[in-house]
Design an enzyme around this catalytic site. Structure first.
Site, PDB file in Angstrom:
ATOM      1  N   MET A   1       0.823  -1.205   0.000  1.00 25.98           N
ATOM      2  CA  MET A   1       0.000   0.000   0.000  1.00 25.98           C
ATOM      3  C   MET A   1       0.863   1.264   0.000  1.00 25.98           C
ATOM      4  O   MET A   1       2.070   1.209   0.231  1.00 25.98           O
ATOM      5  CB  MET A   1      -0.927   0.002   1.216  1.00 25.98           C
ATOM      6  CG  MET A   1      -1.929  -1.150   1.222  1.00 25.98           C
ATOM      7  SD  MET A   1      -2.887  -1.275   2.751  1.00 25.98           S
ATOM      8  CE  MET A   1      -3.852   0.234   2.689  1.00 25.98           C
ATOM      9  N   HIS A   2       0.229   2.385  -0.313  1.00 26.96           N
ATOM     10  CA  HIS A   2       0.767   3.744  -0.149  1.00 26.96           C
ATOM     11  C   HIS A   2       1.763   4.179  -1.215  1.00 26.96           C
ATOM     12  O   HIS A   2       2.143   5.357  -1.242  1.00 26.96           O
ATOM     13  CB  HIS A   2       1.449   3.925   1.217  1.00 26.96           C
ATOM     14  CG  HIS A   2       0.688   3.366   2.373  1.00 26.96           C
ATOM     15  ND1 HIS A   2      -0.604   3.739   2.668  1.00 26.96           N
ATOM     16  CD2 HIS A   2       1.034   2.446   3.316  1.00 26.96           C
ATOM     17  CE1 HIS A   2      -1.015   3.081   3.733  1.00 26.96           C
ATOM     18  NE2 HIS A   2      -0.051   2.285   4.146  1.00 26.96           N
TER      19      HIS A   2
ATOM     20  N   ASP B   1      -2.553  -5.073   0.520  1.00 28.80           N
ATOM     21  CA  ASP B   1      -2.099  -6.371   1.047  1.00 28.80           C
ATOM     22  C   ASP B   1      -2.700  -6.722   2.401  1.00 28.80           C
ATOM     23  O   ASP B   1      -3.041  -7.883   2.658  1.00 28.80           O
ATOM     24  CB  ASP B   1      -0.571  -6.439   1.089  1.00 28.80           C
ATOM     25  CG  ASP B   1       0.075  -5.272   1.825  1.00 28.80           C
ATOM     26  OD1 ASP B   1      -0.653  -4.426   2.384  1.00 28.80           O
ATOM     27  OD2 ASP B   1       1.322  -5.211   1.838  1.00 28.80           O
TER      28      ASP B   1
END
Length: 490
Positions: A82-83, A239
């Site tokens: 992520m991110h 995830d």
């Protein structure tokens, strides 16, 4: 002939892919390693095309190991780290390497964003942190303005792979949540947060529930992979949420610990419950009308590999076995596991790893035990943050590569003082969860019918005697970080 489902997880250290049949049996798996670039202190980057290359390599492996099963793929699900900030130009070409979740360069931008939107934590579910997407975009606007002005589209890592598969700019609610640009309550992009970052809605991907079709396989890719044109690609999940789907953590109160490159304690909730004061992440789940609270740690099983390199012990399973054999009590040697900074509970990109209490007698097994315990102490702090946020965790599952170690699981159970369940195949949780989302997108089956809990491998009860010692040691652990906090910044 029965259908199969393909799950692809775009991780930080590897791209992992699995083929799952209608009985939810794992028929084939593949893993292709990835490399991370750190060109400057606090930086962490990967080029998006590395993910696409590794995805294709994983597919080749699956086709070779299970050709008939792979050919029956009815839908594809995606999971991913992520991110990550993936910036594309108008022709969908990456403008620069993706800035990853464990990049810490945007601390000043966090302060600026927090000042511009004081209620940010209640809109977006957490306060501004350098690893989240929005501060990194502000950093690029400030330091690479020419590049920023060329940005036509912003995607997350797994969604770049989706773009290659389908031609669509789409994300799911969990990855959208991790950008710090989502209104978590409404599960849509926040005009206020977009404006604060100099962005428009047109630059952001469409948001699709993870269980819904989010595109279909392009003809060229279908031909290359040997799959039917128009094969469904599901919305998928970040995830952490994909791991939740993989182990059936879909109901309010379901909790698990993830021990991958990073680590999390994840608890499913039935409503949006922000509590930014504790640095807990309150995010939209990939499932409809569902949210979660999560304590996010930047350092998980990756520190085990680091410790093995540090001590010159390349055989990690052997080192873990010897560490377990040598175990008599919790180590006095303390390890702060902040090799890549820390998020919950410190929000400190400058924090670094520390071994405290070394003596001439310190052995590789003592170092490894202190490393395992250091992550456990971090998880205990995270557990306490969740309790303060009104979400006490009294039992948890464990997934990810670190879950393969029963010894480490025992340490964590005793440190937290709670039972911990390992499930069969839980180390491949995110990719397996992505395959489950693919199936639901293709068949429309009920979520609770497909997202059941896998068979239990074992349940580890905490050792109450060890728990008391670990609780005492955790006070020293927390005190050590506080003593060094200003030194890290200096």
């Amino acid at each position: 002939m029965t259908s199969t489902y393909l799950g692809i997880d775009i991780g930080t250290s590897a791209v992992k892919a699995v083929v799952v049949d209608e009985a939810q049996a794992l028929l084939a798996s593949a893993s292709v390693p990835l490399t991370t670039s750190r060109p400057h202190p606090l930086w962490s980057e990967q080029h998006p095309d590395q993910w696409w290359t590794a995805t294709n390599q994983a597919v080749v492996t699956l086709r070779q190991s299970a050709p008939e099963a792979f050919a029956r793929t009815a839908a594809i699900g995606l999971s991913g780290q992520m991110h990550g900030a993936v910036l594309l130009d108008a022709a969908d070409r990456p403008l620069c390497p993706a800035i990853l979740w464990n990049d810490g360069r945007a601390a000043a931008e966090c302060e600026a964003l927090q000042a511009a939107v004081p209620n940010l934590g209640h809109i977006a579910g957490v306060v501004a942190m350098p690893g989240l997407t929005a501060p990194k975009l502000l950093w690029l606007a400030r330091h690479e303005p020419a590049l920023f002005t060329q940005t036509a589209h912003i995607l997350l890592p797994k969604d770049y792979v989706r773009l290659k598969l389908t031609g669509n700019h789409v994300t799911d609610p969990t990855d959208a949540a991790g950008t710090l640009l989502l209104d978590e309550a409404s599960r849509d992009w926040s005009p206020e947060l977009l404006n604060a970052c100099g962005l428009t809605q047109a630059q952001m991907p469409r948001i699709s529930d993870g269980t819904a079709p989010a595109g279909r396989l392009l003809p060229a890719i279908a031909a290359e992979w040997g799959l039917p044109v128009g094969t469904i690609v599901a919305g998928g999940a970040g995830d952490a949420a994909a791991g939740a789907v993989g182990i059936g953590a879909i109901n309010c109160g379901d909790a698990f610990i993830s021990l991958g490159t990073s680590a999390q304690i994840f608890v499913t909730t039935g409503s949006y419950r922000p509590y930014p004061e504790t640095l807990i992440h309150s995010f939209a789940h990939t499932l409809p009308r569902t949210w979660f609270q999560m304590a996010a740690l930047l350092n998980g099983a990756s520190v085990v590999e680091w410790a093995a390199r540090l001590t010159g012990q390349p055989d990690i399973p052997d080192l873990l076995a010897r560490t377990e054999a040598a175990f008599t009590a919790p180590q006095r040697l303390l390890f702060l596991p902040y090799l890549a900074g820390e998020r919950t509970p410190h929000n400190d990109p400058h924090a670094r790893g520390v071994l405290f209490g070394l003596t001439p007698e310190t052995s590789p097994t003592a170092v490894m035990q202190s490393v395992l315990e250091g992550v456990a102490y971090s998880l205990l702090e995270a557990h306490d943050c969740l309790t303060a946020a009104g979400t006490p965790v009294t039992h948890a599952a464990i997934i990810g590569g670190g879950a393969r170690s029963l010894f480490w699981t025992r340490i964590i159970a005793s440190t937290l003082g709670i039972p911990i369940t390992r499930y069969t195949g839980s180390e491949s949780g995110p990719a397996f969860g992505a395959a489950r989302l693919a199936r639901i997108a293709a068949t429309g089956e009920a979520i609770d019918t497909i997202c059941t809990k896998p068979p239990t491998l074992d349940v580890t009860e905490p050792d109450r005697r060890l728990h008391e010692v670990y609780r005492e040691n955790s006070v020293r652990f927390r005190r050590l970080y506080r003593a060094l906090r200003e030194e890290f910044r200096a």
